[in-house]
Enzyme design. Structure first.
Site, PDB file in Angstrom:
ATOM      1  CE  LYS A 188      -3.320   2.690   2.516  1.00 43.24           C
ATOM      2  NZ  LYS A 188      -4.134   3.079   4.014  1.00 43.24           N
ATOM      3  CB  ILE A 244      -5.741   0.132   1.051  1.00 43.46           C
ATOM      4  CG1 ILE A 244      -5.461  -1.191   0.594  1.00 43.46           C
ATOM      5  CG2 ILE A 244      -6.288   0.021   2.409  1.00 43.46           C
ATOM      6  CD1 ILE A 244      -4.446  -2.022   1.349  1.00 43.46           C
TER       7      ILE A 244
END
Length: 349
Positions: A188, A244
């Site tokens: 991420k 995300i």
């Protein structure tokens, strides 16, 4: 025997990690109480998002993972898993934040949440000693290698300099880790670097990558995910795998729609690009506005929209009431909420 020891893998099979939208779930408390986690709200929220096609990440930054005890973290995982299973979403994976100040505690947390039902973990670099670690590539690599080797479920890297005292993993180190650690299954990028995402995604998208560096768990390929929603369309064209993003807590249907449009435009139907670009503009403006209000702002919005939110755990301050009203009335926020309503009953592409 494969080139990186994949045949020795014996961890349990996890639910598949696939490209798409994931939401870092906020940590909801009993109304007016900043110490008692309200599990029912978390259960309702993960099921609500799953219905829109959004997968949950528990105990991340938005979920105030740094404020959780070990017991609270595992209880969250069990509650979310039970709620998803009971609502018919047993296929939805759960990712859990397990980053800590030491390699030892990080591994302990990984083991605990895996036993509680986590399908993968996400690990931020330990930032307390960033003065040493930020310039010590061997130590950073050793940290992720050891965690990945000892974690019983797949591990994602969490690159967020703002929450790790400035530690910012560059693309060369990330690609090195991806090729060295078969139990690493993604990253991420909350550094916001589109260039970094492009370089890492290009390496992973190379046809030789999967052949030379297969993952230990075939259900968990290496996903390159943005940490914001403001470059989803660009990411799709750079072989990225989604995001995300905290914004998915507020507008899950709109985020899933943008991901689907962007993927369609990049892979099979270029005519969808103008529609994706228009929606990307709405989402990018809202992402910028809501992100400035941080955790307390997102929790205020979930309270206003869904009836649960509450205050952040101390020492984080609550949002000022005047700032909260300005956030709610902001044209970028209202534009997003209107768009979310338009997509909430649509079928996927």
């Amino acid at each position: 025997m494969t080139s990186n020891g994949v045949s020795s893998y014996s961890s349990r099979t996890t639910r598949s990690l696939t490209p798409g939208i994931f939401a870092p779930i906020p940590l909801f408390f009993v109304q007016g109480v900043r110490t008692s986690v309200y599990l029912r709200s978390i259960e309702l929220h993960v099921v609500r998002l799953a219905g829109a096609g959004v997968r949950p990440l528990l105990a991340g930054t938005m979920g105030e993972g740094i404020h959780l005890t070990h017991g609270e973290r595992t209880t969250l995982v069990r509650s979310a898993r039970n709620a998803l299973d009971g609502a018919g979403f047993s296929h939805i994976p759960i990712i859990v934040g397990t980053g800590s100040g030491s390699t030892r505690e990080t591994i302990v947390l990984c083991e605990e949440v895996a036993a509680a039902g986590a399908d993968a973990v996400i690990v931020i670099p330990p930032g307390y000693f960033a003065g040493v670690l930020s310039s010590h590539r061997r130590a950073l690599k050793a940290f992720y290698v050891e965690v990945a080797e000892r974690c019983p479920v797949p591990v994602l890297i969490y690159n967020y300099p703002g929450a790790s005292a400035g530690i910012d993993l560059d693309s060369d180190l990330v690609v090195d880790l991806a090729t060295s650690c078969p139990n690493l299954s993604g990253i991420k990028l909350t550094c916001g670097s589109v260039g970094k995402l492009t370089r890492i995604a290009a390496a992973v998208a190379d046809p030789a990558f999967d052949k030379l560096y297969p993952r230990k768990n075939p259900n968990a390929p290496f996903l390159v995910l943005g940490g914001y929603a403001d470059f989803l369309t660009s990411s799709a064209f750079a072989h990225g795998h989604g995001a995300i993003t905290g914004l998915a807590n507020i507008a899950p249907h709109a985020l899933v729609k943008l991901f689907e449009l962007s993927e369609a435009a990049a892979t099979r139907d270029p005519s969808r690009l103008p529609e994706a670009q228009q929606l990307q503009g709405i989402i990018a403006r809202a992402d910028f506005t809501i992100a400035k209000a941080s955790i307390s702002g997102t929790k205020f919005l979930t309270e206003r929209l869904f009836g649960y939110g509450g205050l952040p755990r101390k020492p984080l301050p609550p949002i000022d009431p005047e700032d909260a009203e300005r956030l709610w009335k902001h044209p970028h926020v209202q534009e997003l909420l209107k768009t979310e309503l338009e997509f909430s009953d649509e079928q996927p592409l």
